[in-house]
Design a protein around this motif. Structure first.
Motif, mmCIF file in Angstrom:
data_model
loop_
_atom_site.group_PDB
_atom_site.id
_atom_site.type_symbol
_atom_site.label_atom_id
_atom_site.label_comp_id
_atom_site.label_asym_id
_atom_site.label_seq_id
_atom_site.Cartn_x
_atom_site.Cartn_y
_atom_site.Cartn_z
ATOM 1 N N ILE A 436 57.951 41.431 109.700
ATOM 2 C CA ILE A 436 58.038 42.887 109.471
ATOM 3 C C ILE A 436 56.671 43.500 109.190
ATOM 4 O O ILE A 436 56.398 44.638 109.578
ATOM 5 N N LYS A 437 55.786 42.761 108.524
ATOM 6 C CA LYS A 437 54.462 43.311 108.214
ATOM 7 C C LYS A 437 53.711 43.668 109.494
ATOM 8 O O LYS A 437 53.149 44.774 109.604
ATOM 9 N N ASP A 438 53.707 42.770 110.465
ATOM 10 C CA ASP A 438 53.010 43.044 111.723
ATOM 11 C C ASP A 438 53.678 44.193 112.476
ATOM 12 O O ASP A 438 52.997 44.995 113.120
ATOM 13 N N ARG A 439 55.015 44.287 112.397
ATOM 14 C CA ARG A 439 55.711 45.370 113.089
ATOM 15 C C ARG A 439 55.377 46.725 112.470
ATOM 16 O O ARG A 439 55.155 47.703 113.180
ATOM 17 N N ILE A 440 55.316 46.780 111.144
ATOM 18 C CA ILE A 440 54.970 48.044 110.488
ATOM 19 C C ILE A 440 53.534 48.438 110.836
ATOM 20 O O ILE A 440 53.253 49.612 111.124
ATOM 21 N N ASN A 441 52.631 47.482 110.811
ATOM 22 C CA ASN A 441 51.237 47.789 111.147
ATOM 23 C C ASN A 441 51.100 48.269 112.588
ATOM 24 O O ASN A 441 50.350 49.202 112.874
ATOM 25 N N ALA A 442 51.824 47.655 113.495
ATOM 26 C CA ALA A 442 51.699 48.010 114.912
ATOM 27 C C ALA A 442 52.411 49.317 115.242
ATOM 28 O O ALA A 442 51.908 50.127 116.025
ATOM 29 N N ARG A 443 53.560 49.541 114.622
ATOM 30 C CA ARG A 443 54.398 50.658 115.020
ATOM 31 C C ARG A 443 54.239 51.896 114.160
ATOM 32 O O ARG A 443 54.543 53.006 114.601
ATOM 33 N N VAL A 444 53.790 51.736 112.918
ATOM 34 C CA VAL A 444 53.764 52.880 111.993
ATOM 35 C C VAL A 444 52.374 53.086 111.391
ATOM 36 O O VAL A 444 51.734 54.118 111.604
ATOM 37 N N LYS A 445 51.901 52.119 110.627
ATOM 38 C CA LYS A 445 50.708 52.333 109.818
ATOM 39 C C LYS A 445 49.416 52.228 110.619
ATOM 40 O O LYS A 445 48.415 52.863 110.290
ATOM 41 N N ARG A 446 49.419 51.356 111.630
ATOM 42 C CA ARG A 446 48.243 51.183 112.496
ATOM 43 C C ARG A 446 46.983 50.927 111.659
ATOM 44 O O ARG A 446 45.998 51.648 111.734
ATOM 45 N N ARG A 447 47.066 49.887 110.837
ATOM 46 C CA ARG A 447 45.952 49.571 109.948
ATOM 47 C C ARG A 447 45.621 48.087 110.042
ATOM 48 O O ARG A 447 46.285 47.321 110.738
ATOM 49 N N GLU A 448 44.584 47.680 109.302
ATOM 50 C CA GLU A 448 44.056 46.324 109.405
ATOM 51 C C GLU A 448 45.076 45.297 108.890
ATOM 52 O O GLU A 448 45.818 45.551 107.931
ATOM 53 N N MET A 449 45.037 44.118 109.493
ATOM 54 C CA MET A 449 46.008 43.077 109.155
ATOM 55 C C MET A 449 45.836 42.557 107.728
ATOM 56 O O MET A 449 46.774 42.006 107.143
ATOM 57 N N PHE A 450 44.627 42.698 107.152
ATOM 58 C CA PHE A 450 44.362 42.093 105.848
ATOM 59 C C PHE A 450 44.819 42.970 104.680
ATOM 60 O O PHE A 450 44.676 42.578 103.531
ATOM 61 N N ARG A 451 45.362 44.128 104.960
ATOM 62 C CA ARG A 451 45.828 44.983 103.866
ATOM 63 C C ARG A 451 47.276 44.632 103.537
ATOM 64 O O ARG A 451 48.151 44.693 104.392
ATOM 65 N N PRO A 452 47.557 44.275 102.281
ATOM 66 C CA PRO A 452 48.898 43.817 101.929
ATOM 67 C C PRO A 452 49.878 44.975 101.744
ATOM 68 O O PRO A 452 49.480 46.118 101.525
ATOM 69 N N PHE A 453 51.167 44.659 101.822
ATOM 70 C CA PHE A 453 52.217 45.598 101.470
ATOM 71 C C PHE A 453 52.772 45.218 100.105
ATOM 72 O O PHE A 453 52.800 44.045 99.725
ATOM 73 N N ALA A 454 53.248 46.217 99.384
ATOM 74 C CA ALA A 454 53.688 46.001 98.005
ATOM 75 C C ALA A 454 55.193 45.772 97.932
ATOM 76 O O ALA A 454 55.951 46.284 98.755
#
Length: 574
Positions: A436-454
């Motif tokens: 889910i982290k990669d999907r959110i980054n790719a589809r919504v947030k469009r940010r760097e992979m090294f930033r964590p989700f809380a």
């Protein structure tokens, strides 16, 4: 008695309104003008505070401003003389924002009364009470803390000529103990390295904090030489490594720094392990300095209680170490620790410290902004020709979508103040889903992979999943905790590279609808935790229903749970 607090012409401009010492509203200008970290005069934020309270500017008894221009001028003159003639470069260097040089910023601050008069068509400018920047920070923490007496530590880039304040609060009074002056600034150190790593200073420091988990100790010993820890909790930067104190934000480092750590990263350049290692070394250096400061403050006060604020206090890893490695027993970290919180601090300082009124309450909710009725939300949905349905139980329905692996935008209640999404303007997802982290980054947030989700977790279940430092709750997502070893594989989407998580403990009393969402998800999946990230896409957190709908339409998340309405992306007309 109404007091209006204002912060502007630096960054994170905001307005706050208190009534008889009670916090009524705090609204950040960026949420309204949609300019991230905006420095601009908060006309819309002021207007919203007054409108929501149902009053006019003429009903406001006092106006407090978060900075003292006179003290700023005196401090900067002293700095220029100390480092003359190289310091003459500072007169044309950016000051708080790329658009503001020092003299322009001072002019705007001294004319804030005229700007208010212009906005509200007053015959003459109102009287402005200028509050020292770090005292505004200190007031924003201590006067709303649960402590009758407490040590106070504020750390940021700079305010006037101070970068760090050590103080003691008793009752409705704050007494300074010591100030650390420019250029010796942990905030500027972190901002400088943020710029060095190809990010935007004063904006992207949290990217660097996220990067640090991927680093090794290659540069820790060398980087420690940039900050000298002195007796009694003091510190100073080793100016051999720096140039910003004479040339401003455009030229942070000396040749020695580049010789030691290599050339800066260009913004379009790929990340190398060296960049992660430098982020790691910076983080460890700042953590060590923070613990050193706090231990020195304890020795000066012997208080069991510590209040902390200022932009550097948004560094959750530093906060964790301060809790674990200092003698303090009880802690309050102001969640609106950046300059947005100083509008509130300025108002509280004037009410308590200057006018002498006793404290009347504690800070137990960051939901201090605007709310919108279902009628308003439905009108916005219709205006955009959205296909939607009304839910009988929005928390239950949204939890079902999350459990199915969908990414859900969650828009409820009053807007949060501060930089963290706390379950009123959030994007939520299943933390047990490893993809889910990669999907959110790719589809919504469009940010760097090294930033964590809380993770957001039911307050009463937090210790089942996280090793909270000294058992501290984290209602404002300002603390880091270790994920319990037996829960790391269960929670891959919120467990960072170093095994930690920036935990948000959710109270049924202060956030009942978000609590219900997490509880419902827990009943379905057996885990009372959701992934929580801010509802935005490289912009300020959404404020209005229109903002939420626009973000939903231009990104690729699945469901919008807004008020009592469910909107599914798959049902929308092309």
């Amino acid at each position: 008695m109404y007091i209006l607090g204002i912060s502007s012409y630096s960054h994170e401009a905001s307005a706050a309104l208190i009534k008889d010492g009670e916090i009524r509203f705090l609204i950040e200008q960026e949420r309204l003008n949609r300019e991230k970290h905006t420095w601009k005069y908060p006309a819309e934020a002021i207007e919203e505070c007054l409108k929501l309270e149902g009053i006019h500017i003429s009903d406001v008894d006092h106006i407090a401003f978060f900075c003292s221009p006179v003290r700023d001028i005196i401090g900067n003159l002293g700095h220029v003389l100390k480092f003359f003639p190289q310091s003459l470069n500072l007169l044309s260097a950016p000051s708080g924002s790329d658009d503001l040089v020092f003299l322009k910023r001072i002019k705007l601050m001294t004319n804030i009364g005229a700007r208010i008069a212009q906005q509200f068509h007053l015959q003459k400018p109102p009287k402005i009470h200028y509050i020292e920047h770090h005292m505004a920070h200190a007031a924003s923490a201590f006067f709303v803390s649960p402590f009758e007496n407490a040590a106070i530590l504020t750390i940021d880039g700079r305010g006037e000529s101070t970068t760090t304040l050590l103080a003691m609060g008793r009752g409705h009074r704050i007494q300074k103990i010591e100030e650390i002056p420019v250029p010796h600034s942990l905030g500027h150190l972190y901002g400088a390295v943020t710029d060095y790593l190809g990010f935007k200073m004063f904006f992207d420091e949290w990217k660097v904090m996220g990067m640090s988990a991927y680093g090794k100790d290659t540069y820790v010993a060398d980087f420690a030489k940039t900050v000298q820890l002195l007796p009694e909790g003091r510190f100073r930067l080793n100016l051999d490594y720096f140039k910003f104190h004479t040339h401003g934000a455009g030229q942070w480092f000396s040749d020695l720094f580049y010789k030691t750590f290599g050339p800066p990263r260009r913004r379009d350049e790929a990340f190398e392990q060296r960049h992660y290692d430098i982020a790691y070394a910076l983080q460890k250096t700042v953590e060590k300095a923070g613990v050193h400061l706090a231990c020195g403050l304890y020795e000066k006060t012997k208080s069991e209680n510590l209040c902390m604020t200022g932009g550097v206090v948004l560094n959750c890893l530093m906060n964790k170490r301060i809790i674990e490695e200092t003698p303090f027993k009880h802690f309050f970290f102001q969640p609106i620790a950046n300059d947005a919180g100083t509008s509130l601090g300025a108002a509280l300082y004037y009410y308590h410290q200057v006018l002498g009124f006793p404290r009347s309450g504690i800070f137990d909710s960051a939901y201090l902004g605007m709310a919108f009725s279902n009628e308003h939300i439905e009108a916005a949905l219709k205006e955009k020709n959205m296909v939607y349905q009304r839910s009988r139980d929005i928390a239950q329905d949204a939890a079902g979508h999350i459990a199915q692996g969908k990414i859900v935008g969650w828009f409820q209640g009053r807007m949060e103040a501060g930089p963290r999404a706390l379950g009123h303007r959030s994007i939520v997802a299943d933390p047990t889903d490893p993809g889910i982290k990669d999907r959110i980054n790719a589809r919504v947030k469009r940010r760097e992979m090294f930033r964590p989700f809380a993770p957001s977790v039911l307050e009463e279940r937090a210790n089942d999943y996280f090793l909270m430092p000294k058992g501290q709750p984290s209602p404002y997502m300002i603390l880091i905790a270790d994920v319990r070893p037996d829960k790391k594989k269960l929670l891959p989407a919120i467990t960072h590279q170093d095994g930690t998580a920036r935990v948000h403990t959710v109270s049924q009393r202060t956030a009942p609808e978000f609590w219900k969402l997490i509880e419902a998800f827990g009943k379905i999946k057996g885990v009372p935790v959701v992934l929580n990230t801010s509802f935005n896409e490289n912009e300020p957190i959404v404020c209005t229903p229109q903002d939420a709908i626009n973000c939903f339409l231009r990104t690729d998340f699945d469901v919008l749970a807004i008020g009592d309405f469910i909107v599914e992306k798959q049902n929308q007309r092309n």
